[in-house]
Design an enzyme around this catalytic site. Structure first.
Site, PDB file in Angstrom:
ATOM      1  N   LYS A 136       0.803  -1.228   0.000  1.00 24.72           N
ATOM      2  CA  LYS A 136       0.000   0.000   0.000  1.00 24.72           C
ATOM      3  C   LYS A 136       0.832   1.274   0.000  1.00 24.72           C
ATOM      4  CE  LYS A 136      -2.100  -1.853   3.579  1.00 24.72           C
ATOM      5  NZ  LYS A 136      -2.005  -3.305   3.352  1.00 24.72           N
ATOM      6  N   GLU A 191      -5.021  -4.186  -7.025  1.00 24.85           N
ATOM      7  CA  GLU A 191      -6.299  -4.540  -6.403  1.00 24.85           C
ATOM      8  C   GLU A 191      -6.119  -5.023  -4.961  1.00 24.85           C
ATOM      9  OE1 GLU A 191      -9.830  -4.348  -5.976  1.00 24.85           O
ATOM     10  OE2 GLU A 191      -9.746  -4.742  -8.129  1.00 24.85           O
ATOM     11  N   GLU A 205      -0.669  -8.327  13.160  1.00 20.97           N
ATOM     12  CA  GLU A 205       0.750  -8.195  12.871  1.00 20.97           C
ATOM     13  C   GLU A 205       1.530  -8.599  14.117  1.00 20.97           C
ATOM     14  OE1 GLU A 205       2.179  -7.408  10.028  1.00 20.97           O
ATOM     15  OE2 GLU A 205       0.281  -7.058   8.972  1.00 20.97           O
ATOM     16  N   ASP A 236      -3.303   1.357   8.911  1.00 20.94           N
ATOM     17  CA  ASP A 236      -3.475   0.471   7.751  1.00 20.94           C
ATOM     18  C   ASP A 236      -4.813   0.749   7.067  1.00 20.94           C
ATOM     19  OD1 ASP A 236      -2.506  -1.990   6.223  1.00 20.94           O
ATOM     20  OD2 ASP A 236      -4.493  -2.643   6.895  1.00 20.94           O
ATOM     21  N   LYS A 283      -5.785   2.426   3.193  1.00 23.28           N
ATOM     22  CA  LYS A 283      -6.787   1.901   2.250  1.00 23.28           C
ATOM     23  C   LYS A 283      -7.819   2.970   1.895  1.00 23.28           C
ATOM     24  CE  LYS A 283      -6.223  -2.826   3.939  1.00 23.28           C
ATOM     25  NZ  LYS A 283      -6.847  -4.006   4.574  1.00 23.28           N
ATOM     26  N   GLY A 309      -5.272 -12.466   4.914  1.00 23.52           N
ATOM     27  CA  GLY A 309      -4.754 -13.831   4.870  1.00 23.52           C
ATOM     28  C   GLY A 309      -3.900 -14.044   3.639  1.00 23.52           C
TER      29      GLY A 309
END
Length: 932
Positions: free
Chosen positions: A688, A715, A776, A787, A791, A909
């Site tokens: 990212k 994606e 994490e 995080d 996004k 995952g």
């Protein structure tokens, strides 16, 4: 060719030497062979043949001769064997067997042979020995005698192996030793004079073919066959051509072939004729050669003289390839070519017959087949005027147009290149509408003794450009600057500029004529490989499309074009950065699906490089990384990670398409994207950092993607394998207007709040999530909300908002006193002290009949974003989520709050993230031409 004066001097020296040698022979002081000191003699027919200074005298038409059999009734099969095919006694024996078998099958058989070549590099090559001996003698180097000794030893050993008949052996060695003695005397004279001439050199170098032809004919007789040999200098008459080659005098040559036949008493149908390649005579009777590709030229000349049914050129390759196999792994051997296609391919550097070589065969439409002597089961490549086949029988190349197609049915037959060229451009307003300007340019180039390889001119006539060899560029530009000095000074010619280090790529195919879209296919292939076209040229015949490109792009370009027209698959070289959990899973998925993708979709994934933070593993040259054993090799690898070397290895993998997949979470790696995209390397990433980093950098990446054929897919940066970003694009492409995007973007936080109940403590749920591997290593990375904010930033930018990560307010779940705690263990120990804060918020939500949910929001209408802990009614889709799933809702002009568009599923995952990355890789393949 030599100038007229030097040619005359050369012939005078040659005549003087020959007269002297002939006089000495009469005195008994020199051994002289009939080859070298031919005087006026009478053949069996009584026809005088003069090879003295007066030239070869051709019998007049009134003289009745027994004509050499010709045409379809004779049924001649002409074979040509290069030096490699006759490089040893075993190979010459194989040639004899092939010719004897041809004669047994009822074919009138004629073979043209070269001088003996070599099997290994250590052996002496006959032609090289002859050239070396001449050069050494002219330099007064006594080592020329050693070259002659090599020739003596090689031919004596070969004759001993092949000539089992004592008389045949003795006759051969007698002639050979006499001719070698003549050469020794001649070279001695050259050594004394300290110089040689072209005629001397042509005479000397032609002996290799004489010895091979005589030896092959004798070997056939020793095997029980019938054979005669022809010294081509007694038959072929050639004259100098303007282009430095030679032209054949067919009328005289045919008459001399009849003379030879008459002298032999007319040959039988089962007699095999062995002819010397490469050599001929001038009308004055002087020995000469047929220059470049001389032996091939000899074969087609003799094929035309006897009007053969076909001509087979035996060599050490399977035929003519669609491209250079050393550069293009997928190059295929072509079944058929037209004469025109063969010309074009040969001109642009393909290993095909020289254009002049095909001319004799074209006179009588004689097909030429190029075959591999060492793989005689291979059918070879047929070159002919027309080879019509039904369209549905062609499997290679693009689909046929129409029911029947000339030649092989492919639009493009070959893709060839010429390296080391320079593009010269002459431009200026003074060129427009001025008659004779182009003539002045090219006459200047001609006067500089330079050759123009390609020409291109703008229709406005403002500029004209052409390509020359790189080593001629300085000479050409200097000549043009001198020629147009006044025009440059007055401004009528603005400049003469040379662009160095270029290559020419040419796509050749007779069937492309009048077929729309062929050029588009070629230029799309080049654009997809990020290859810039500098100049374009296409003739009115439409037999080829030629472009000038950078030399550094040549291999990538030829692979891209070849793949577009020939490959039934989409090759893609893959470099992977970050062989951690996601990267390792991705490699496993690729290995599992590799064969299926190849068989069903023609996608050929070739992993060529894997790099971690400290070391990397690169494939062997022209090889791929073994995905079954990569972990073992990577763990034992000692090569330090080097982005430049890693990138170069991916680019130089001989695949037209390359992709680098960044499975790391590194800022440093993300900063490489711009360089990769600029080099034409596609980028796929779940990282990212690039898209949520500085907006200017993100925008530069998108601009490169928009302005080129290079793809950048990400994606997996937002929803792992979920179609979050692609849904935004689909709605926008369909004309919808997105107003609000909100959702649960963190699988970790989704699990925590789906597991949290009034009777469970927040710290206990976090510890449970950590123990199950949902967080994490440091849970603060998830609880901080950064995080999710990344996004949100990515989605906001996809919706057209110019937001920075710092513009997103974040409600962190990490208590402020614990944000700077050094160790994870200390953080986990102290977290229970703050359980009451989350418990209070949860109780308030319960009191309102709501559920507490950690969400990210992109408010497109108000141009802002946020990350926060919010309450949602328990019947809201967000409140229905279970486990670690993600859910995102889209509200737009078409999808209102009453019925939003919802995407739900696992959003974290290794398996699903790797699957999302893999899907993006396949999207790249789809854009490159793989079927969807």
């Amino acid at each position: 060719m030599a100038s007229t004066s030097s040619s005359a001097s050369s012939k005078s020296l040659f005549l003087a030497w020959r007269r002297s040698n002939y006089t000495n022979a009469r005195r008994g002081t020199t051994t002289t062979t009939k080859t070298l000191t031919r005087t006026k003699r009478t053949a069996r027919s009584g026809v005088p043949v003069n090879v003295r200074a007066g030239g070869i005298q051709v019998p007049s038409p009134e003289v009745k001769l027994k004509e050499f059999p010709r045409g379809s009734e004779a049924g001649w099969k002409v074979h040509k064997f290069g030096g490699t095919c006759v490089g040893s006694s075993e190979r010459i024996s194989g040639v004899c067997d092939l010719l004897i078998e041809s004669a047994k099958n009822g074919n009138q058989t004629l073979a043209v042979v070269s001088a003996m070549g070599v099997i290994t590099k250590e052996e002496p090559k006959v032609t090289d020995c002859l050239i070396n001996a001449t050069t050494m003698a002219a330099a007064r180097d006594d080592k020329y005698e050693g070259e002659l000794e090599k020739l003596r030893e090689k031919h004596t050993r070969t004759a001993t192996d092949l000539l089992t008949d004592k008389t045949e052996f003795e006759n051969y060695m007698k002639d050979f030793n006499a001719e070698l003695g003549n050469l020794e005397a001649m070279l001695k004279a050259i050594r004394i004079a300290g110089c040689s001439t072209e005629t001397f050199a042509d005479f000397v170098v032609g002996h290799g073919e004489l010895w091979t032809a005589r030896l092959t004919a004798a070997a056939i007789r020793c095997k029980g066959g019938k054979a005669q040999w022809i010294d081509a200098r007694e038959v072929l008459i050639v004259t100098e051509a303007e282009d430095g080659g030679v032209d054949v005098d067919y009328e005289k040559s045919n008459r001399l072939l009849d003379t030879w036949n008459d002298s032999k008493g007319c040959i039988d149908k089962d007699t095999i004729i062995i002819c010397t390649g490469f050599i001929a005579s001038t009308p004055d009777g002087f020995p000469t050669t047929l220059k470049r590709n001389g032996s091939d030229y000899s074969a087609t000349i003799f094929g035309a003289l006897v009007v053969a049914d076909d001509i087979t050129i035996w060599t050490d390759v399977d035929g003519v390839y669609s491209s250079d196999p050393r550069r293009v792994k997928g190059a295929v051997c072509l079944e058929r070519l037209s004469y025109n296609e063969a010309w074009e391919l040969a001109y642009f550097g393909a290993n095909v017959l020289h254009p002049r070589t095909t001319l004799p065969a074209m006179k009588f439409s004689i097909p030429i087949c190029i075959r591999n002597y060492f793989a005689q089961d291979a059918p070879g490549t047929l070159i002919a005027a027309r080879c019509e086949i039904p369209a549905d029988q062609s499997e290679k190349g693009t689909k046929n147009v129409g029911k029947v197609v000339s030649t092989a049915g492919e639009l493009i037959k070959g893709i060839t290149t010429i390296d080391d060229v320079c593009l010269i451009t002459v431009e200026g307003t003074g060129l427009v509408g001025v008659p004779g300007f182009a003539s002045a340019v090219f006459s200047t180039v001609r006067d500089a003794n330079c050759n123009v390889v390609m020409i291109s001119q703008a229709s406005s006539e403002h500029s004209i450009c052409f390509a020359v060899r790189q080593n001629e560029s300085d000479r050409v530009t200097a000549a043009l600057n001198t020629r147009f000095e006044k025009a440059i000074a007055s401004g009528r010619v603005s400049r003469v500029v040379a662009l160095n280090n270029c290559s020419i790529l040419s796509a050749v195919g007779q069937n492309m004529a009048n077929v729309p879209g062929v050029s588009a296919m070629l230029f799309t292939a080049l654009a997809s490989a990020a290859v810039n076209v500098i100049a374009i040229s296409q003739g009115a015949s439409e037999y080829n499309i030629t472009v000038v490109i950078k030399k550094s792009d040549c291999i990538k370009a030829v692979n891209a074009v070849h793949s577009r027209f020939y490959a039934s698959r989409t090759p893609l070289s893959v470099g992977i950065v970050g062989p951690g959990l996601v990267g390792k899973t991705l490699l496993a998925q690729m290995q599992e699906q590799k064969q299926t993708l190849l068989d069903k979709f023609g996608v050929d994934l070739r992993v060529v490089a894997i790099s971690g933070g400290s070391k990397m593993h690169l494939s062997e040259t022209d090889g791929n990384v073994d995905l079954d054993d990569w972990e073992n090799k990577y763990s034992n690898e000692n090569e330090p990670a080097d982005f430049e070397k890693f990138t170069d290895h991916v680019v130089e993998s001989n695949s037209p398409n390359q992709v680098i997949i960044d499975c790391s979470a590194s800022d440093e790696v993300a900063l490489q994207y711009k360089g990769w995209l600029s080099r034409g390397i596609h980028v796929v990433t779940p990282n990212k950092k690039a898209n949520s980093g500085p907006y200017a950098y993100y925008k530069s990446l998108r601009n490169i993607q928009r302005d080129s054929y290079t793809h950048y897919f990400y994606e997996a940066t937002v929803g792992a394998g979920l179609p979050i970003i692609s849904t935004v694009k689909s709605l926008e492409d369909a004309g919808d207007d997105i107003k609000l995007i909100q959702g649960i973007f963190s699988g970790t936080l989704s699990y925590i709040f789906n597991t949290l109940t009034p009777d469970k403590k927040f710290s206990d749920v976090v510890a449970e999530a950590k123990a199950n591997g949902f967080t994490e290593p440091d849970p603060r990375d998830d609880l901080s909300g950064v995080d999710v904010a990344r996004k949100v930033t990515i989605l906001a930018r996809e919706c057209g908002l110019s937001l920075e990560l710092s513009d997103i307010p974040i409600e962190s779940l990490v208590p402020e006193p614990l944000q700077n705690v050094e160790s994870v263990d200390e953080f986990m120990q102290k977290l229970p002290d703050y359980d009451h804060e989350i418990a209070a918020k949860m109780a308030a939500a319960e009191a309102n009949g709501n559920k507490l949910i950690f969400v990210g929001v992109v408010d497109v209408e108000n141009k802002k974003g946020s990350v926060q802990l919010k309450e949602y009614p328990k019947d809201h889709p967000f409140a229905q989520l279970k486990g670690s799933d993600n859910i995102i809702s889209y509200i737009s002009k078409r999808y209102t709050e009453a019925g939003p568009l919802v995407v739900r599923g696992p959003g974290a995952g290794a398996e699903v993230t790797a699957g999302g990355v893999f899907a993006d890789v396949l999207r790249v393949c789809a854009h490159l031409g793989a079927p969807s």
